[in-house]
Scaffold this motif. Structure first.
Motif, PDB file in Angstrom:
ATOM      1  N   GLY A  23       0.843  -1.178   0.000  1.00 57.04           N
ATOM      2  CA  GLY A  23       0.000   0.000   0.000  1.00 57.04           C
ATOM      3  C   GLY A  23       0.882   1.232   0.000  1.00 57.04           C
ATOM      4  O   GLY A  23       2.075   1.155   0.315  1.00 57.04           O
ATOM      5  N   CYS A  24       0.310   2.381  -0.374  1.00 58.07           N
ATOM      6  CA  CYS A  24       1.123   3.594  -0.423  1.00 58.07           C
ATOM      7  C   CYS A  24       0.262   4.818  -0.145  1.00 58.07           C
ATOM      8  O   CYS A  24      -0.730   5.075  -0.835  1.00 58.07           O
ATOM      9  CB  CYS A  24       1.808   3.736  -1.772  1.00 58.07           C
ATOM     10  N   GLU A  25       0.663   5.574   0.856  1.00 59.49           N
ATOM     11  CA  GLU A  25      -0.112   6.738   1.272  1.00 59.49           C
ATOM     12  C   GLU A  25      -0.009   7.897   0.289  1.00 59.49           C
ATOM     13  O   GLU A  25      -0.792   8.840   0.367  1.00 59.49           O
ATOM     14  CB  GLU A  25       0.345   7.204   2.659  1.00 59.49           C
ATOM     15  N   HIS A  26       0.910   7.852  -0.637  1.00 57.85           N
ATOM     16  CA  HIS A  26       0.989   8.914  -1.632  1.00 57.85           C
ATOM     17  C   HIS A  26      -0.329   9.060  -2.383  1.00 57.85           C
ATOM     18  O   HIS A  26      -0.686  10.148  -2.800  1.00 57.85           O
ATOM     19  CB  HIS A  26       2.121   8.635  -2.617  1.00 57.85           C
ATOM     20  N   GLY A  27      -1.044   7.962  -2.574  1.00 56.21           N
ATOM     21  CA  GLY A  27      -2.380   8.029  -3.157  1.00 56.21           C
ATOM     22  C   GLY A  27      -2.425   8.329  -4.637  1.00 56.21           C
ATOM     23  O   GLY A  27      -3.457   8.800  -5.144  1.00 56.21           O
ATOM     24  N   CYS A  28      -1.364   8.053  -5.372  1.00 58.03           N
ATOM     25  CA  CYS A  28      -1.362   8.316  -6.810  1.00 58.03           C
ATOM     26  C   CYS A  28      -2.476   7.506  -7.476  1.00 58.03           C
ATOM     27  O   CYS A  28      -2.515   6.284  -7.359  1.00 58.03           O
ATOM     28  CB  CYS A  28      -0.010   7.949  -7.408  1.00 58.03           C
ATOM     29  N   ILE A  29      -3.367   8.187  -8.150  1.00 53.21           N
ATOM     30  CA  ILE A  29      -4.545   7.516  -8.683  1.00 53.21           C
ATOM     31  C   ILE A  29      -4.195   6.491  -9.748  1.00 53.21           C
ATOM     32  O   ILE A  29      -4.900   5.496  -9.947  1.00 53.21           O
ATOM     33  CB  ILE A  29      -5.546   8.556  -9.252  1.00 53.21           C
ATOM     34  N   TYR A  30      -3.093   6.681 -10.445  1.00 51.83           N
ATOM     35  CA  TYR A  30      -2.696   5.816 -11.546  1.00 51.83           C
ATOM     36  C   TYR A  30      -1.827   4.639 -11.115  1.00 51.83           C
ATOM     37  O   TYR A  30      -1.408   3.850 -11.952  1.00 51.83           O
ATOM     38  CB  TYR A  30      -1.917   6.639 -12.582  1.00 51.83           C
ATOM     39  N   PRO A  39       3.640   8.265 -14.856  1.00 55.49           N
ATOM     40  CA  PRO A  39       3.300   7.862 -16.221  1.00 55.49           C
ATOM     41  C   PRO A  39       2.968   9.063 -17.095  1.00 55.49           C
ATOM     42  O   PRO A  39       2.524  10.102 -16.610  1.00 55.49           O
ATOM     43  CB  PRO A  39       2.063   6.994 -16.012  1.00 55.49           C
ATOM     44  N   MET A  40       3.164   8.902 -18.382  1.00 56.00           N
ATOM     45  CA  MET A  40       2.715   9.888 -19.346  1.00 56.00           C
ATOM     46  C   MET A  40       1.267   9.558 -19.694  1.00 56.00           C
ATOM     47  O   MET A  40       0.953   8.439 -20.122  1.00 56.00           O
ATOM     48  CB  MET A  40       3.580   9.862 -20.603  1.00 56.00           C
ATOM     49  N   ILE A  41       0.383  10.520 -19.476  1.00 57.79           N
ATOM     50  CA  ILE A  41      -1.049  10.315 -19.667  1.00 57.79           C
ATOM     51  C   ILE A  41      -1.512  11.173 -20.843  1.00 57.79           C
ATOM     52  O   ILE A  41      -1.410  12.403 -20.801  1.00 57.79           O
ATOM     53  CB  ILE A  41      -1.835  10.698 -18.399  1.00 57.79           C
ATOM     54  N   PRO A  42      -2.001  10.558 -21.914  1.00 52.53           N
ATOM     55  CA  PRO A  42      -2.424  11.317 -23.089  1.00 52.53           C
ATOM     56  C   PRO A  42      -3.421  12.420 -22.749  1.00 52.53           C
ATOM     57  O   PRO A  42      -4.382  12.210 -22.009  1.00 52.53           O
ATOM     58  CB  PRO A  42      -3.070  10.241 -23.978  1.00 52.53           C
ATOM     59  N   ALA A  43      -3.162  13.619 -23.277  1.00 49.88           N
ATOM     60  CA  ALA A  43      -4.042  14.785 -23.138  1.00 49.88           C
ATOM     61  C   ALA A  43      -4.172  15.280 -21.702  1.00 49.88           C
ATOM     62  O   ALA A  43      -5.029  16.111 -21.415  1.00 49.88           O
ATOM     63  CB  ALA A  43      -5.428  14.498 -23.718  1.00 49.88           C
ATOM     64  N   LEU A  44      -3.335  14.772 -20.803  1.00 53.78           N
ATOM     65  CA  LEU A  44      -3.386  15.249 -19.424  1.00 53.78           C
ATOM     66  C   LEU A  44      -2.032  15.815 -18.994  1.00 53.78           C
ATOM     67  O   LEU A  44      -1.945  16.957 -18.550  1.00 53.78           O
ATOM     68  CB  LEU A  44      -3.817  14.125 -18.468  1.00 53.78           C
ATOM     69  N   ASN A  45      -0.968  15.024 -19.138  1.00 50.57           N
ATOM     70  CA  ASN A  45       0.353  15.536 -18.775  1.00 50.57           C
ATOM     71  C   ASN A  45       1.414  15.239 -19.826  1.00 50.57           C
ATOM     72  O   ASN A  45       2.564  15.637 -19.671  1.00 50.57           O
ATOM     73  CB  ASN A  45       0.807  14.961 -17.424  1.00 50.57           C
ATOM     74  N   ASP A  46       1.048  14.533 -20.898  1.00 49.16           N
ATOM     75  CA  ASP A  46       2.074  14.144 -21.865  1.00 49.16           C
ATOM     76  C   ASP A  46       2.706  15.340 -22.578  1.00 49.16           C
ATOM     77  O   ASP A  46       3.840  15.261 -23.039  1.00 49.16           O
ATOM     78  CB  ASP A  46       1.512  13.146 -22.887  1.00 49.16           C
ATOM     79  N   TYR A  47       1.996  16.465 -22.635  1.00 49.89           N
ATOM     80  CA  TYR A  47       2.572  17.653 -23.256  1.00 49.89           C
ATOM     81  C   TYR A  47       3.749  18.204 -22.437  1.00 49.89           C
ATOM     82  O   TYR A  47       4.553  19.003 -22.939  1.00 49.89           O
ATOM     83  CB  TYR A  47       1.504  18.742 -23.419  1.00 49.89           C
ATOM     84  N   GLU A  48       3.879  17.762 -21.185  1.00 50.01           N
ATOM     85  CA  GLU A  48       4.948  18.229 -20.314  1.00 50.01           C
ATOM     86  C   GLU A  48       6.232  17.408 -20.433  1.00 50.01           C
ATOM     87  O   GLU A  48       7.215  17.707 -19.758  1.00 50.01           O
ATOM     88  CB  GLU A  48       4.500  18.177 -18.853  1.00 50.01           C
ATOM     89  N   LEU A  49       6.237  16.386 -21.247  1.00 51.68           N
ATOM     90  CA  LEU A  49       7.373  15.460 -21.284  1.00 51.68           C
ATOM     91  C   LEU A  49       8.708  16.176 -21.420  1.00 51.68           C
ATOM     92  O   LEU A  49       9.635  15.962 -20.634  1.00 51.68           O
ATOM     93  CB  LEU A  49       7.185  14.466 -22.438  1.00 51.68           C
ATOM     94  N   GLU A  50       8.843  17.031 -22.436  1.00 55.55           N
ATOM     95  CA  GLU A  50      10.108  17.728 -22.657  1.00 55.55           C
ATOM     96  C   GLU A  50      10.453  18.661 -21.495  1.00 55.55           C
ATOM     97  O   GLU A  50      11.622  18.759 -21.100  1.00 55.55           O
ATOM     98  CB  GLU A  50      10.057  18.523 -23.961  1.00 55.55           C
ATOM     99  N   ALA A  51       9.443  19.331 -20.939  1.00 59.16           N
ATOM    100  CA  ALA A  51       9.691  20.261 -19.835  1.00 59.16           C
ATOM    101  C   ALA A  51      10.175  19.523 -18.589  1.00 59.16           C
ATOM    102  O   ALA A  51      11.051  20.010 -17.862  1.00 59.16           O
ATOM    103  CB  ALA A  51       8.423  21.056 -19.523  1.00 59.16           C
ATOM    104  N   ILE A  52       9.614  18.344 -18.331  1.00 64.67           N
ATOM    105  CA  ILE A  52      10.036  17.545 -17.181  1.00 64.67           C
ATOM    106  C   ILE A  52      11.490  17.113 -17.338  1.00 64.67           C
ATOM    107  O   ILE A  52      12.305  17.246 -16.417  1.00 64.67           O
ATOM    108  CB  ILE A  52       9.124  16.314 -17.014  1.00 64.67           C
ATOM    109  N   ARG A  98      -0.576   2.981 -17.448  1.00 64.11           N
ATOM    110  CA  ARG A  98      -1.053   1.602 -17.393  1.00 64.11           C
ATOM    111  C   ARG A  98      -2.311   1.548 -16.535  1.00 64.11           C
ATOM    112  O   ARG A  98      -2.345   2.103 -15.437  1.00 64.11           O
ATOM    113  CB  ARG A  98       0.019   0.688 -16.793  1.00 64.11           C
ATOM    114  N   LEU A  99      -3.350   0.859 -17.008  1.00 63.85           N
ATOM    115  CA  LEU A  99      -4.618   0.788 -16.275  1.00 63.85           C
ATOM    116  C   LEU A  99      -5.093  -0.654 -16.122  1.00 63.85           C
ATOM    117  O   LEU A  99      -6.183  -1.015 -16.556  1.00 63.85           O
ATOM    118  CB  LEU A  99      -5.690   1.613 -17.002  1.00 63.85           C
ATOM    119  N   LEU A 121     -11.110   3.162 -11.316  1.00 63.69           N
ATOM    120  CA  LEU A 121     -10.655   4.182 -10.373  1.00 63.69           C
ATOM    121  C   LEU A 121     -10.192   5.430 -11.125  1.00 63.69           C
ATOM    122  O   LEU A 121     -10.506   6.562 -10.731  1.00 63.69           O
ATOM    123  CB  LEU A 121      -9.511   3.637  -9.519  1.00 63.69           C
ATOM    124  N   PHE A 122      -9.448   5.224 -12.198  1.00 63.26           N
ATOM    125  CA  PHE A 122      -8.932   6.362 -12.956  1.00 63.26           C
ATOM    126  C   PHE A 122     -10.063   7.087 -13.679  1.00 63.26           C
ATOM    127  O   PHE A 122     -10.076   8.329 -13.747  1.00 63.26           O
ATOM    128  CB  PHE A 122      -7.880   5.879 -13.952  1.00 63.26           C
TER     129      PHE A 122
END
Length: 363
Positions: free
Chosen positions: A81-88, A239-252, A270-271, A278-279
């Protein structure tokens, strides 16, 4: 009249629901009798489930896998288990094996392994043990909030140092910098590599997507501190999530490189199993304007499904959209001169020391 409970966000938690795991005989469904509509301050515990730390009494600490697309065969997880709670989090379905929900239970019912260090010592002393690089953070985060007081991960690192055993660490927590003293000594012996997982640079998105993990600036600062201490440090844009955070790849990747990261990797969302629902619930609650679009693009990278477990494709996906992300990653890595020098961990230094009791062996 009793109706199905509305989907309501929980402060400081990633999952919206807490339905039964797939192995349970009965399915638990939340219902509403109207009381959930009162102001949350009147019944604060209803919307703010507390974390419960339980003891895991496992007799072994090293897990093994034979997956061809994973770069390690042995791993240690000080916590279930992990308290970070990352939904993905792809580890969520493992809570179903415990008769618990991969939803809120996964992030509120944490199983700690207080005997991890002693179990590892015993494992290393086994006659047939052969050293191989051990991964920490492959399933759940070794530096989640409970580690601040329990210090199980630190005790494991002390055993690894004593035996001269190599380890690779992945974490989302700046708490890793607490152990710079041990990590720096291991690094001088080529016995450790650390990678910080940076999913987004958007603090608002991070707050709802991975609510109890360190903020993005703190993770970048951890990369800087580790790198300055001589510890080989990388970044996982995952993870890289299409249309949610994948546009940030280069910036990260750019921000991590500027902080001192020398290596980089990424994983496409991955789901598996319960994470799909849940996601989807999380999207409808926190990003309803793009929920359908995100899931549509995810299907485009998974052959029309929300997930496929095929080796070689489960981490990267397939199809034009997935190929575009892969190409963007390769281009950015080349431009930033990441992954040029692979840090090879040294297996030759493993040596069984005398027992800490001081008593010498008869043989």
């Amino acid at each position: 009249m009793v109706e199905e409970a509305p989907i309501l966000p929980r402060k400081g938690r990633g999952a919206i629901r807490n339905e039964s795991g797939r192995y349970e005989k009965f399915t638990r469904i939340a219902v509403s009798d109207g009381w959930d509509r009162v102001p949350e301050d009147e019944f604060p515990d209803e919307n703010r489930p507390r974390t419960e730390i339980r003891t895991d009494s496992s007799r072994s600490i090293v897990s093994h896998n034979q997956s061809p697309d994973i770069p390690f065969s042995s791993s240690i997880n000080p916590y279930k288990g992990c308290e970070h709670g990352c939904i993905y989090c792809f580890a969520r379905p493992t809570h179903a094996y415990l008769g618990l929900s991969p939803g809120l239970d996964f992030e509120t019912k944490i199983f700690a392994k207080p005997d991890a260090a002693s179990l590892l010592d015993k494992t290393f002393r086994g006659r047939n043990y052969k050293p191989t690089v051990i991964a920490m953070g492959a399933n759940t985060d070794p530096y989640q909030p409970a580690e601040r007081s329990l210090r199980i991960t630190r005790a494991v690192l002390e055993v690894l140092e004593r035996f001269g055993h190599p380890v690779g660490i992945v974490t989302k927590s700046a708490l890793v910098t607490r152990d710079i003293d041990i990590l720096a000594r291991l690094a001088k012996r080529r016995l450790v590599a650390v990678s910080l997982s940076v999913t987004t640079l958007d603090r608002d998105l991070a707050r709802v997507m991975e609510p109890r993990a360190s903020t993005p600036p703190l993770r970048l600062e951890a990369i800087r501190k580790l790198s300055e201490a001589g510890i080989p440090t990388g970044v996982m844009a995952a993870p890289m999530i299409p249309a949610l955070n994948d546009y940030e790849l280069e910036a990260i990747l750019q921000a991590a490189a500027e902080a001192g990261a020398k290596s980089a990797g990424y994983v496409l969302l991955r789901l598996p199993l319960e994470i799909k629902d849940l996601f989807a619930d999380w999207l409808e609650t926190h990003r309803p304007d793009r929920a359908r679009h995100v899931l549509s693009l995810v299907r485009d990278t998974r052959g029309g499904a929300l997930y496929t477990a095929e080796f070689g494709k489960r981490m990267r996906g397939d199809g034009p959209y997935a190929q575009l992300i892969a190409q963007r990653f390769r281009t950015a890595v080349a431009r930033l001169e990441l992954n040029r020098d692979r840090w090879a961990l040294d297996l030759s230094q493993f040596k069984v020391p005398p027992p800490e009791t001081g008593q010498l062996s008869l043989f």
